[in-house]
Write a protein that holds these residues in place. Sequence first.
Motif, PDB file in Angstrom:
ATOM      1  N   THR A  54      -1.507  -7.090  -7.470  1.00 31.51           N
ATOM      2  CA  THR A  54      -0.951  -6.046  -8.328  1.00 31.51           C
ATOM      3  C   THR A  54      -1.961  -4.915  -8.433  1.00 31.51           C
ATOM      4  N   SER A  55      -1.465  -3.696  -8.342  1.00 30.23           N
ATOM      5  CA  SER A  55      -2.314  -2.549  -8.643  1.00 30.23           C
ATOM      6  C   SER A  55      -1.665  -1.760  -9.765  1.00 30.23           C
ATOM      7  N   ASP A  56      -2.476  -1.431 -10.754  1.00 26.39           N
ATOM      8  CA  ASP A  56      -1.981  -0.554 -11.804  1.00 26.39           C
ATOM      9  C   ASP A  56      -2.316   0.891 -11.448  1.00 26.39           C
ATOM     10  N   ILE A  57      -1.307   1.748 -11.584  1.00 31.49           N
ATOM     11  CA  ILE A  57      -1.588   3.176 -11.555  1.00 31.49           C
ATOM     12  C   ILE A  57      -1.883   3.532 -13.006  1.00 31.49           C
ATOM     13  N   GLU A  58      -3.137   3.877 -13.270  1.00 27.24           N
ATOM     14  CA  GLU A  58      -3.535   4.126 -14.653  1.00 27.24           C
ATOM     15  C   GLU A  58      -3.611   5.618 -14.940  1.00 27.24           C
ATOM     16  N   TYR A  59      -3.352   5.948 -16.179  1.00 26.39           N
ATOM     17  CA  TYR A  59      -3.436   7.338 -16.628  1.00 26.39           C
ATOM     18  C   TYR A  59      -4.466   7.403 -17.755  1.00 26.39           C
ATOM     19  N   LEU A  60      -5.162   8.514 -17.814  1.00 25.52           N
ATOM     20  CA  LEU A  60      -6.163   8.669 -18.869  1.00 25.52           C
ATOM     21  C   LEU A  60      -5.469   9.147 -20.156  1.00 25.52           C
ATOM     22  N   PHE A  61      -4.878   8.183 -20.877  1.00 24.90           N
ATOM     23  CA  PHE A  61      -4.253   8.470 -22.172  1.00 24.90           C
ATOM     24  C   PHE A  61      -5.345   8.811 -23.192  1.00 24.90           C
ATOM     25  N   PRO A  62      -4.974   9.392 -24.346  1.00 23.39           N
ATOM     26  CA  PRO A  62      -5.990   9.692 -25.354  1.00 23.39           C
ATOM     27  C   PRO A  62      -6.786   8.462 -25.787  1.00 23.39           C
ATOM     28  N   MET A  63      -6.178   7.261 -25.704  1.00 24.91           N
ATOM     29  CA  MET A  63      -6.932   6.068 -26.100  1.00 24.91           C
ATOM     30  C   MET A  63      -7.695   5.473 -24.918  1.00 24.91           C
ATOM     31  N   GLY A  64      -7.701   6.146 -23.798  1.00 18.10           N
ATOM     32  CA  GLY A  64      -8.459   5.672 -22.638  1.00 18.10           C
ATOM     33  C   GLY A  64      -7.552   5.332 -21.464  1.00 18.10           C
ATOM     34  N   VAL A  82       8.752  -9.379  -1.706  1.00 20.29           N
ATOM     35  CA  VAL A  82       9.197  -8.312  -2.602  1.00 20.29           C
ATOM     36  C   VAL A  82       8.013  -7.483  -3.101  1.00 20.29           C
ATOM     37  N   ILE A  83       8.121  -6.174  -2.940  1.00 17.00           N
ATOM     38  CA  ILE A  83       7.158  -5.250  -3.540  1.00 17.00           C
ATOM     39  C   ILE A  83       7.872  -4.542  -4.686  1.00 17.00           C
ATOM     40  N   GLU A  84       7.239  -4.542  -5.853  1.00 16.94           N
ATOM     41  CA  GLU A  84       7.893  -4.010  -7.048  1.00 16.94           C
ATOM     42  C   GLU A  84       7.063  -2.928  -7.741  1.00 16.94           C
ATOM     43  N   PRO A  85       7.502  -1.672  -7.685  1.00 21.31           N
ATOM     44  CA  PRO A  85       6.924  -0.667  -8.578  1.00 21.31           C
ATOM     45  C   PRO A  85       7.732  -0.661  -9.880  1.00 21.31           C
ATOM     46  N   ALA A  86       7.047  -0.799 -11.018  1.00 23.83           N
ATOM     47  CA  ALA A  86       7.725  -0.897 -12.323  1.00 23.83           C
ATOM     48  C   ALA A  86       7.079   0.054 -13.309  1.00 23.83           C
ATOM     49  N   LEU A  87       7.908   0.940 -13.860  1.00 25.15           N
ATOM     50  CA  LEU A  87       7.413   2.008 -14.726  1.00 25.15           C
ATOM     51  C   LEU A  87       8.240   2.037 -16.003  1.00 25.15           C
ATOM     52  N   GLY A  88       7.584   2.219 -17.151  1.00 27.75           N
ATOM     53  CA  GLY A  88       8.313   2.393 -18.402  1.00 27.75           C
ATOM     54  C   GLY A  88       8.720   3.852 -18.585  1.00 27.75           C
ATOM     55  N   VAL A  89       9.998   4.066 -18.904  1.00 26.82           N
ATOM     56  CA  VAL A  89      10.497   5.439 -19.092  1.00 26.82           C
ATOM     57  C   VAL A  89       9.741   6.110 -20.240  1.00 26.82           C
ATOM     58  N   ASN A  90       9.624   5.393 -21.366  1.00 24.68           N
ATOM     59  CA  ASN A  90       9.017   5.973 -22.560  1.00 24.68           C
ATOM     60  C   ASN A  90       7.542   6.282 -22.313  1.00 24.68           C
ATOM     61  N   ARG A  91       6.864   5.380 -21.611  1.00 22.18           N
ATOM     62  CA  ARG A  91       5.456   5.576 -21.315  1.00 22.18           C
ATOM     63  C   ARG A  91       5.254   6.756 -20.344  1.00 22.18           C
ATOM     64  N   SER A  92       6.153   6.848 -19.389  1.00 20.83           N
ATOM     65  CA  SER A  92       6.085   7.955 -18.436  1.00 20.83           C
ATOM     66  C   SER A  92       6.310   9.284 -19.156  1.00 20.83           C
ATOM     67  N   ARG A 112       0.839  -1.210   0.000  1.00 22.59           N
ATOM     68  CA  ARG A 112       0.000   0.000   0.000  1.00 22.59           C
ATOM     69  C   ARG A 112       0.871   1.255   0.000  1.00 22.59           C
ATOM     70  N   TYR A 113       1.975   1.206   0.772  1.00 19.23           N
ATOM     71  CA  TYR A 113       2.887   2.342   0.814  1.00 19.23           C
ATOM     72  C   TYR A 113       3.389   2.700  -0.584  1.00 19.23           C
ATOM     73  N   TRP A 114       3.810   1.690  -1.345  1.00 24.15           N
ATOM     74  CA  TRP A 114       4.413   1.968  -2.648  1.00 24.15           C
ATOM     75  C   TRP A 114       3.391   2.397  -3.701  1.00 24.15           C
ATOM     76  N   VAL A 115       2.174   1.870  -3.592  1.00 23.91           N
ATOM     77  CA  VAL A 115       1.127   2.366  -4.506  1.00 23.91           C
ATOM     78  C   VAL A 115       0.937   3.868  -4.284  1.00 23.91           C
ATOM     79  N   ASP A 116       0.854   4.269  -3.016  1.00 26.97           N
ATOM     80  CA  ASP A 116       0.666   5.700  -2.716  1.00 26.97           C
ATOM     81  C   ASP A 116       1.886   6.531  -3.110  1.00 26.97           C
ATOM     82  N   ALA A 117       3.075   6.028  -2.778  1.00 26.46           N
ATOM     83  CA  ALA A 117       4.296   6.794  -3.039  1.00 26.46           C
ATOM     84  C   ALA A 117       4.485   7.019  -4.532  1.00 26.46           C
ATOM     85  N   ARG A 118       4.200   5.991  -5.324  1.00 30.74           N
ATOM     86  CA  ARG A 118       4.410   6.130  -6.761  1.00 30.74           C
ATOM     87  C   ARG A 118       3.361   7.049  -7.396  1.00 30.74           C
TER      88      ARG A 118
END
Lengths: 462, 462
Positions: free
Chosen positions: A267-277, A318-328, A230-236
């Motif tokens: 797993t929790s996804d942090i989702e963003y409202l991209f133009p395609m949804g 293990v708790i893993e936050p994983a982010l794509g540089v290009n997507r970010s 929960r900590y890492w979902v919030d922190a990210r």
Amino acid sequence: MADTQPTDAVTMDKIVSLARRRGFVFPSSEIYGGLGSAYDYGHYGVLLKDNVKARWLEAMVRERDDIVALDSSIILHPRVWEASGHVTGFTDPLVDCRTCKLRFRADHLNDLEHEEVRCGKRPSKRPGETPDCDLTDARQFNLMFRTRVGAVEETGTDVYLRPETAQGIFVNFKNVAQLARRKPPFGIAQIGKSFRNEITPGNFIFRTLEFEQMEMEYFVPPGEADEWFRYWVDARASWHRRYGIRESYLRVREHDAEELSHYSSATSDIEYLFPMGWSELEGVANRGDYDLAQHTEHSGTKLEWVDGGSGERFVPHVIEPALGVNRSMLAFMIDAYDEEVVAERERTVLRLHPGLAPVKAAVLPLIGKSEDMVAKARALYEELQRHYAVEYDDGGAIGRRYRRQDEIGTPWGLTIDDQTLEDDTVTIRDRDSLAQERLPIGGVRSHLADLLTRDWTTPKPG
Amino acid sequence: MADTQPTDAVTMDKIVSLARRRGFVFPSSEIYGGLGSAYDYGHYGVLLKDNVKARWLEAMVRERDDIVALDSSIILHPRVWEASGHVTGFTDPLVDCRTCKLRFRADHLNDLEHEEVRCGKRPSKRPGETPDCDLTDARQFNLMFRTRVGAVEETGTDVYLRPETAQGIFVNFKNVAQLARRKPPFGIAQIGKSFRNEITPGNFIFRTLEFEQMEMEYFVPPGEADEWFRYWVDARASWHRRYGIRESYLRVREHDAEELSHYSSATSDIEYLFPMGWSELEGVANRGDYDLAQHTEHSGTKLEWVDGGSGERFVPHVIEPALGVNRSMLAFMIDAYDEEVVAERERTVLRLHPGLAPVKAAVLPLIGKSEDMVAKARALYEELQRHYAVEYDDGGAIGRRYRRQDEIGTPWGLTIDDQTLEDDTVTIRDRDSLAQERLPIGGVRSHLADLLTRDWTTPKPG
């Protein structure tokens, strides 16, 4: 996929066009007709991408005591991928149409139109609805790229290009833990390229065969895993907001049981409202002890935490936050994109956080042909250049030069004009408010330093 | 290879040992028995490597007006490598011994002992001198790693992992030139991974199958190529000296005609006196118009400079300085390595340039059990941490903590002691001179800022 549509004017086409026009992103190998959905990053793209990585490293490593950096090889020992489950489990179910010869992901058939497939030239119907579509049964195809180490085929070793950086962290757990001067929780962070041989990449740089990841594996006592998850979902989520993603375009979505990866218990996804949804921006997974247990079993090396003093020992979860540089980078560009009419002229502006902006300030002599203004401007530019990414531009009308800087997201414009020649003051123009104020030329550097260390987390509209 | 031996105490074994002991570099996939000469970079290795890249980008891009950055894909269109000559020309001549089954580079036979080959267990004689050695004729083996894009074997496309980043620059020449607001000379700089399937990697991180390159292609009017070639040889040698490589350990060696690559009309190696002898640190090549002409021919896209105003047009010639990140990092570590006896105790110290040092300062409460000292030290650490890579350490005797920081090359130690509790001053200890002086705790940050922007190019002995 989309259940909400973005409300403002930004579309993916506009981002692609700006990225191309200003040299952020080019289609790769374009003079040879391109290569699937591969992209090369131009000057501002490199600077923006480097800033995304720097802000991540800062937040994950430099500003903390409990996380160290790692950079492992892209080509690891092939047994790493047997242990991790990727050789057998990292697959997509694919079906072929015997009539049109196209190939689809079986689990995406309902989302797809034929046109969306790379080589599709068929009418816009779902596969299976087209009368002459004749689908095979699904077969599993592994997403790892394979190559061969060793100069000749007959004696070489088959190896894989990593599909995630995380395994390079797990196989180094013992090395790092021996050097760590603290017990779990502690983390290991890594930025690097990964490769996935997907048949449905797309949406510009959202999903590509070759991409950069920023992954952090946080090793915790088993009993603390839920809390740290929960900590890492919030922190990210906070990190994305800190650098400008608007609150209303971010949401957290928990995976349901069927959706979970083979290694994950939550797993929790942090989702963003991209133009395609709404789409995944970052994933935070509770990998439990899956990876350390697998590598312990396959390597024969015990991967566990042992306290030198008390003798206490356990296998961390293990708790893993994983982010794509290009997507970010794409999300930051989309969220920053704005069009407005100012003084009866349209402008496009990237309202990027100053910590992300490729260029921090532009130095502009009002009249490019004035030798005195140019000399003052060059001197200021050369002073600032030693410390910050700045640009000098004396070509064309001042309005056009401002608009160019607005499009690449430069937060401040420094203009040298007639008054500068009299009293050594310059104007500083704010990209967003367009407010201009004068300040002494000798104070510009420290003023800029001050601006750049401010907390710029201000809510955007919408 | 070696015609001069380094005169001081450093050996490759000592560097490997320090790198392992302090977590700069680990053998990759070690728990699975390793993978040839592949290495993973631990915390200090990542920080040092990142600093090497940042100093290069600063010197090549940020501090200049004439060079832009690029980041192209590792997997390019396969025709790129046909045009560049790599498919046919990027080969090593290899011979096999039918008796011992070992494989050698035919052009290195005279330099090799059997032991130097990866799997060699034979007596120390040159191949061919061993009575039972029975060598085949030389065959050409391509050094590019091959893989396949597309989910299934039968419909995929063979592609290569790039063996150099340069071609990604050439195929983007037109994109970048269209955005450039200046005529040649201008340059395009790139940092990224390359891969070469060599059978004789070695000397720790000097030569590995997977490595990071820093390459810059400088496009010039043909008549100015010789002049710019000399300029870049000098400029690059200065850069190595600027960050600490001692003058007497650097030399420039021109390639003779037989040694030149297929694309080059002149190449000079900037060599460093590594523990194994003088070896290439950086190469500067005059590639002429070879690459642009080849890609023009193969792609059908004219790669030339056209002046929008005058209509002047020409195919620029290219000067390329190319440096390996890992090799550069190795040279900096070797050159910085020192052992000395101080107050009757031995210490190992990395005298790294402050701009390269992984950690800029360590904050150390003299007595780790003193709550007051710890509180002061933590407050200072947390202030500095927002701006610099710093460490906090309160574990063990102060002398041991200093020695740990010396080994990772931390230029300054900040110690909180009894006097700090009285007058809010701290001592700052210089890594190299061991001089200590007191300064007010409130002035530490600006003092550090000042130290870090000084010109630290001071000659080393030897």
